[in-house]
Design an enzyme around this catalytic site. Structure first.
Site, PDB file in Angstrom:
ATOM      1  N   ASP A   1       1.066  -1.256  -0.082  1.00  0.00           N
ATOM      2  CA  ASP A   1       0.170  -0.152   0.028  1.00  0.00           C
ATOM      3  C   ASP A   1       0.745   1.038   0.017  1.00  0.00           C
ATOM      4  O   ASP A   1       2.018   1.207   0.572  1.00  0.00           O
ATOM      5  CB  ASP A   1      -0.945   0.061   1.406  1.00  0.00           C
ATOM      6  CG  ASP A   1      -1.945  -1.069   1.421  1.00  0.00           C
ATOM      7  OD1 ASP A   1      -2.407  -1.251   0.262  1.00  0.00           O
ATOM      8  OD2 ASP A   1      -2.236  -1.533   2.301  1.00  0.00           O
TER       9      ASP A   1
ATOM     10  N   ASP B   1      -7.053  -1.556  -4.811  1.00  0.00           N
ATOM     11  CA  ASP B   1      -8.005  -1.426  -3.689  1.00  0.00           C
ATOM     12  C   ASP B   1      -8.827  -0.185  -4.596  1.00  0.00           C
ATOM     13  O   ASP B   1     -10.156  -0.179  -4.217  1.00  0.00           O
ATOM     14  CB  ASP B   1      -7.593  -0.800  -2.461  1.00  0.00           C
ATOM     15  CG  ASP B   1      -6.636  -1.873  -1.687  1.00  0.00           C
ATOM     16  OD1 ASP B   1      -6.740  -2.865  -1.934  1.00  0.00           O
ATOM     17  OD2 ASP B   1      -5.973  -1.202  -1.003  1.00  0.00           O
TER      18      ASP B   1
END
Length: 164
Positions: free
Chosen positions: A118, A136
């Site tokens: 991330d 995402d």
């Protein structure tokens, strides 16, 4: 739908962009050190061993395989759904393809690295939204598209019923 699997090109594009962005972030960013881009947005390299919002991240590794199985199962199920769409269901087809691409992008990380990379971090003052990545984002946009399509279909059915 004529050739419904043609929408999988969108899934492939999501996977390529996601993995490319994660590789770039991993090579240019120092783990855990934010790079301020905007007053509300940082680039911050983080590794998530859990699911959304680091769900189950504190466990000892079994969740890696649980989430991998879920991603594979969801991708297969959504691909089957994609093959059953009618020609006019373009928003649903694009939405399913986005979710499939996002799921497979994160699946790659989970299987190869044991965590998902991330790097996108939004915040307001000292309140941080959990970091996320392009996969995402694709999953979220796909889910929004699916909800919008479902609402449109429900409204259309309600209109048909009221005209009868």
């Amino acid at each position: 739908m004529t050739h419904p699997l043609r929408w999988l090109w969108l899934s492939v594009a999501v996977i390529v962009l996601d993995l490319g962005a994660k590789a770039l972030a991993s090579s240019l960013l120092v783990y855990g050190q934010p790079v301020v881009v905007l007053p509300v947005f940082n680039l911050t390299l983080l590794h998530n061993t859990g699911a959304a919002f680091s769900f189950l991240a504190e466990h000892d590794g079994w969740q890696r395989w649980l989430f991998a199985v879920i991603a594979v199962g969801a991708s297969i199920g959504l691909t089957v759904w994609l093959t059953r769409l009618r020609a006019h269901e373009k928003l649903m087809a694009a939405s399913l393809a986005l979710v499939i691409g996002g799921a497979l992008g994160n699946l790659y990380d989970r299987v190869v690295h044991g965590y998902v990379v991330d790097f996108l971090s939004f915040h307001w003052q000292n309140h941080y939204f959990p970091a996320f990545n392009l996969a995402d984002t694709a999953i979220t946009l796909g889910a929004i598209g699916m909800i919008l399509e479902s609402l449109r279909d429900a409204r259309g059915e309600r209109d048909k019923t009221s005209r009868s």
